[in-house]
Enzyme design. Sequence first.
Site, PDB file in Angstrom:
ATOM      1  N   CYS A 174       2.939   7.098   8.236  1.00 50.47           N
ATOM      2  CA  CYS A 174       2.081   6.006   7.772  1.00 50.47           C
ATOM      3  C   CYS A 174       0.597   6.250   7.990  1.00 50.47           C
ATOM      4  O   CYS A 174      -0.219   5.408   7.614  1.00 50.47           O
ATOM      5  CB  CYS A 174       2.516   4.702   8.423  1.00 50.47           C
ATOM      6  SG  CYS A 174       4.236   4.341   8.020  1.00 50.47           S
ATOM      7  N   HIS A 182      -4.693  -1.355  11.116  1.00 45.65           N
ATOM      8  CA  HIS A 182      -3.406  -0.859  10.644  1.00 45.65           C
ATOM      9  C   HIS A 182      -2.496  -2.085  10.491  1.00 45.65           C
ATOM     10  O   HIS A 182      -1.836  -2.230   9.480  1.00 45.65           O
ATOM     11  CB  HIS A 182      -2.835   0.165  11.613  1.00 45.65           C
ATOM     12  CG  HIS A 182      -1.571   0.803  11.136  1.00 45.65           C
ATOM     13  ND1 HIS A 182      -1.468   1.395   9.905  1.00 45.65           N
ATOM     14  CD2 HIS A 182      -0.347   0.927  11.708  1.00 45.65           C
ATOM     15  CE1 HIS A 182      -0.245   1.860   9.734  1.00 45.65           C
ATOM     16  NE2 HIS A 182       0.460   1.580  10.810  1.00 45.65           N
ATOM     17  N   HIS A 225       3.111  -2.837   3.315  1.00 46.20           N
ATOM     18  CA  HIS A 225       2.761  -1.574   3.964  1.00 46.20           C
ATOM     19  C   HIS A 225       3.188  -0.430   3.038  1.00 46.20           C
ATOM     20  O   HIS A 225       4.374  -0.110   2.941  1.00 46.20           O
ATOM     21  CB  HIS A 225       3.456  -1.484   5.322  1.00 46.20           C
ATOM     22  CG  HIS A 225       3.071  -0.281   6.129  1.00 46.20           C
ATOM     23  ND1 HIS A 225       2.217   0.689   5.666  1.00 46.20           N
ATOM     24  CD2 HIS A 225       3.421   0.103   7.381  1.00 46.20           C
ATOM     25  CE1 HIS A 225       2.061   1.617   6.594  1.00 46.20           C
ATOM     26  NE2 HIS A 225       2.778   1.293   7.645  1.00 46.20           N
TER      27      HIS A 225
END
Lengths: 710, 88
Positions: free
Chosen positions: A142, A269, A304
Amino acid sequence: MTDKRVYIAGLGIVSALGTGGTETLEALASGRSGLAPIRRFRPPGDPLPVGQIQEIDAGRTMPATHRLAQIAAAPILTAGGPPPDAVIVGTTTGGMAESESLLRAGVEDPEAYRWHGAATVAADLARRFGCTGPVLTVSTACSSGAAAAALGAALIRSGRAARVLAGGADSLCRLTYYGFLSLQLIDPNGARPLDRDRKGMSVAEGAAMMMLTADDGNPEAEILGAGLSCDAWHPTAPHPEGAGALSAMKSALNQAGLAAGDIDYVNLHGTGTIDNDLSEALALRALFDTKLPALSSIKGATGHSLAASGAVEAVVSVLAIGHGLLPANTGCRLADPALALFPLKTPKRAKVRTVLSNAFGFGGSNAAVVIVQPDRFSPPRTVERPPLRIAACACVTGAGATDATLRKLDAAGSCAGVLDEETLCRGLPPRLIRRLRRLPRLALSLAAEAAGDTRPQEVFFGTGWGALSETDRFLTRLFESNEQYPSPTDFVGSVHNAPAGQIAQFFGARGPSLTLTGENDAFEQALLAAELIGDGQHGPVLVVGADEAHPRLSPLFDPASAASAADGGGALLVDRAGSGPIVSLRFLSGDGGSAGAIDQLIDALGADGAGARYGAILAGIPAGKKTAASSQLDKVVSACRLAAPVFDYRQWIGQFATASAAAAAMACRWIGQGRIPTALCAGAENFEDGRGILLLGLGDSISAVEIFPG
Amino acid sequence: MEPLLKELRVKIVDILDLVDVRPDEIDPDARLVGGDLGIDSIDVLEMVMMVEKDYGVKIDNREVGVKVFATLRALGEHIRQNAPELQG
């Protein structure tokens, strides 16, 4: 060398909020969420909210990830200008969305999987843009998109490129949807980052691309600093105090020459998982103390998008600076008092000079990027780094580890094959590897031998195809159980940077950790990343390349490996201060199909006088590309008047993507011994006059690595 | 020991690849996670899948999970009380 600026001269974005900067800004200004129940496929349980893009559904000729990358890159392509000198894409899924359906249907034609490889997303863009330089694929889960931007900025600051197309792309697929579900990291109500009642993330898809340039034209923003770090803590969970996140943010600010107080806005994040948000909050409070800037996570709006998210959020940061818009922390109703972060509840209009954008991933891979108004601050000082020197090396082939391999080659025996697990794992603690399958075992075994008694602090890992055993096991069990009982262990292991994460955890390596995926030039990509990023200040640096032979998947994905199974890899322990052999990447091009790349290679090596520098040439000629590769080789040999004997090493150590990593380790040993066994390479018995070895990678990508005596 | 606990010990060693542990070495009252067996949070999730698949018992929140996976005996007890097939 002058201090270089890294401008963001063009951009494109696609997410669940829309396509392009204008649509994205309108959506962000409204504070709305793009999350909706998944429609791409029908899960057996309640369809969970995801960030899905509808427009890519119809009439597809390429996998969704590739199409998203194309959509994001379209405005940059349309704007014209010279082609980029390099393309860097962060992705983890590549063609997985299509491959998993093909595998489920039992399709056995390798042609059907030609877009499977994660590296094909960047390769496709490079072709569209006419890029003949390095084509890099960053797979640090990620944080990939942000790490791609960091690597692109480093490439420009090094002077090796003036224009770099950098970004990230990932599409929804069963692997990630069910993988995160099996880890209980999904919020059934949709992600609510920083909320007191948050339960997890929402998986999404998306892409964002930026044209990074060294020239000021009419730039949108500037990348002033970037920081990479590794938690070296756990395969999935972040460090509980956010130590790695803090270190990445500090290192980004340090490069930017800014203090924490100079940051106007932090794009978090902020995935919405209990642990991520907590550890990020602790890291932010350690960095900013009580003087927190405006901050928000947009993942309650976009979801995400995994490897794309770092790039998507970098572009959102650019939009925030250009349009004076601070996005809201959509989805968060009651901010968790335990985090004490006070995110923006609604979008806010404000002047934004500086943004810190965070992205953290599995394997403990962290990236932070500082994006600012162009030309407002002094650029970072250019750091002149000494070359990388090899302190130790290791390889694994079908014959065994380094000594066994070299003994067999000495006796003119073939080392191509698949080493048995028992020999491979000799010396590795059983508990350490109990959950690991072949690729992480290969990687750990290589790293442990190369590192010896040292404790490397940075890890650069290249793999052509990633952890195939884990991927196959995950999908097999998923489909056998009618999508009901996916394995969390196999999901965690299937991530491309899981082996690098294992290495970092094993050594406590908290410096940068990057995984590059690139079919036959994955190791060379990792070496380039080590040259650009690895500083060796806190300990030696590991550069590792490895691939596993998987009986079912390897022949489907990598046709070169179809004839006979072989795997292995190599590792170099490098530093910038010792006296070992010097290793350097002289040339890398993802465009082996064009005549231009070979001409550029000839230029890079020097048409005159190159011939005398080398005692031997190790040529990587992939099976199935023999005609093209041989003609490429002939051209270079003749133009550069290379007199040294040529050793076609894949014939001896096997046809696998990172065979060149094993060859590099052998070359290092042979340079130390001053000779290559005659049976392999007649005429290369003597290196005494300081000559080196040239490793040429041929075929679809072209590379040249030099190793010279120290 | 009750058959369910014996069965669970075998399953746990198998699905978690506990290469250096024999099923009969798992003490039903010893700490199951984070103790001597080397079982961690990813293993817990793997056990969650096994419990749901083999016994039809869902464990989908962390608070319940911490209690259920405290010991082998606690896990057995939770399954015994919640498994449709083991009722009545």
